[in-house]
Design an enzyme around this catalytic site. Sequence first.
Site, mmCIF file in Angstrom:
data_model
loop_
_atom_site.group_PDB
_atom_site.id
_atom_site.type_symbol
_atom_site.label_atom_id
_atom_site.label_comp_id
_atom_site.label_asym_id
_atom_site.label_seq_id
_atom_site.Cartn_x
_atom_site.Cartn_y
_atom_site.Cartn_z
ATOM 1 N N PHE A 134 8.558 74.216 -24.912
ATOM 2 C CA PHE A 134 8.327 75.477 -24.203
ATOM 3 C C PHE A 134 9.021 76.577 -24.990
ATOM 4 O O PHE A 134 10.214 76.515 -25.251
ATOM 5 C CB PHE A 134 8.882 75.446 -22.771
ATOM 6 N N ASP A 219 14.904 76.665 -31.269
ATOM 7 C CA ASP A 219 14.861 77.456 -30.044
ATOM 8 C C ASP A 219 16.030 77.001 -29.169
ATOM 9 O O ASP A 219 15.992 75.928 -28.564
ATOM 10 C CB ASP A 219 13.511 77.219 -29.349
ATOM 11 N N LYS A 248 18.652 83.657 -21.999
ATOM 12 C CA LYS A 248 19.168 83.016 -20.769
ATOM 13 C C LYS A 248 20.679 83.193 -20.587
ATOM 14 O O LYS A 248 21.134 84.269 -20.244
ATOM 15 C CB LYS A 248 18.765 81.534 -20.751
HETATM 16 N N1 PLP Z 1 12.409 78.958 -24.943
HETATM 17 C C1 PLP Z 1 12.853 78.034 -24.075
HETATM 18 C C2 PLP Z 1 13.402 76.744 -24.592
HETATM 19 C C3 PLP Z 1 12.813 78.296 -22.701
HETATM 20 O O1 PLP Z 1 13.241 77.367 -21.840
HETATM 21 C C4 PLP Z 1 12.302 79.535 -22.247
HETATM 22 C C5 PLP Z 1 12.224 79.837 -20.804
HETATM 23 O O2 PLP Z 1 12.314 79.013 -19.946
HETATM 24 C C6 PLP Z 1 11.854 80.455 -23.203
HETATM 25 C C7 PLP Z 1 11.932 80.136 -24.533
HETATM 26 C C8 PLP Z 1 11.310 81.780 -22.774
HETATM 27 O O3 PLP Z 1 12.345 82.594 -22.344
HETATM 28 P P1 PLP Z 1 12.035 83.913 -21.483
HETATM 29 O O4 PLP Z 1 11.517 83.463 -20.161
HETATM 30 O O5 PLP Z 1 13.360 84.615 -21.413
HETATM 31 O O6 PLP Z 1 11.022 84.688 -22.258
#
Ligand code: PLP
Length: 337
Positions: A134, A219, A248
Amino acid sequence: MNTQETIELFDKYVISNYGRLPKAIVKGEGCYLYDADGNKILDMFPGWAVSGIGHCHPKVVEAIRNQAGQLLHIDNTFYSEPQGQLAKLLSERAFGGKCFFCNSGAEANEAALKLARLYTSGEKYKFITAEGSFHGRTFATVTATAQPKYHEGFLPLLPGFSYVPFNDIAALESAFTDEVAAVMVEPIQGEGGINIATAEYLQAIRQLCDEKGAVMILDEVQTGIGRTGKWFGYQHSDVIPDIITMAKALGGGVAIGAMMASDEISASLVPGKHASTFGGNALACSEDVAVIETIEKDGLPANAVQNCKYIVYKINQLKQKYLYNDNYLGVVLIIDL
Ligand code: PLP
């Protein structure tokens, strides 16, 4: 307004793209939330992993109050100390790279993908990501997110992405053509079900990227900022990535995202190539300096390890108690600890 009145307000004026619990929250303190009807709720996943040091931590609130009386936002035409200080703190706790600030995890990943293309001079244009990943909801990051359910309704997606099974080195090798600009994976897949990248897998990504001149992006939006017991998830291995992204828990409650790249790679991001109006604003950055300092001072990464052991121990007890108990029908514990 009580919960019911707030729900009616939403029904009329807010787009219903979330499945919400029927609770209107009015206050947060530490690990507790308080709803509009006077109920106190233990928050087990604060802010979708944002409020890592609890809701409204006094140090964070103090930093916001101080900065709010001084300067809320200054555009990136100028320098401002909080952005520089935050970049320094992050760089010193990671691999000494340089930061670009934005407002969310998806934006940080967008920046990383764009930078990988810039750095590889446009000759390489493909991206490899892992099944179950994700990476966000913008067009590039939802394309990078290798889960078909998130693609439904948005086809055709961006060209150039290919997906490989997570932790499968052979599949990665065969997908790694000369056109690959970057591989992007999470050190621990969050949305995908808490799947941990093996040290060998991270090493293989590093080696293939080095051999082919591609960029290794991790990520760390879920795994960063102390949540796994180290400042960043990659630090459980001996691999150093080229780029990490975070958001986050970095924000501690205020919207922020960041991408950190090695000195060499970050040099490709010159004026005009990428930008953000709110990215690195004084309010978010000074608040996040307080978040980092609090995590450090209170030893929270070590605390995460300690609490993890306790939770695993307790869940194992539940497993013993209920898994083989005929009287306890309806619940199957599928956690393999
Ligand atoms: N990357 C990861 C691993 C995530 O868990 C998330 C969101 O849950 C994102 C990116 C996207 O982050 P945002 O919702 O702040 O755009």
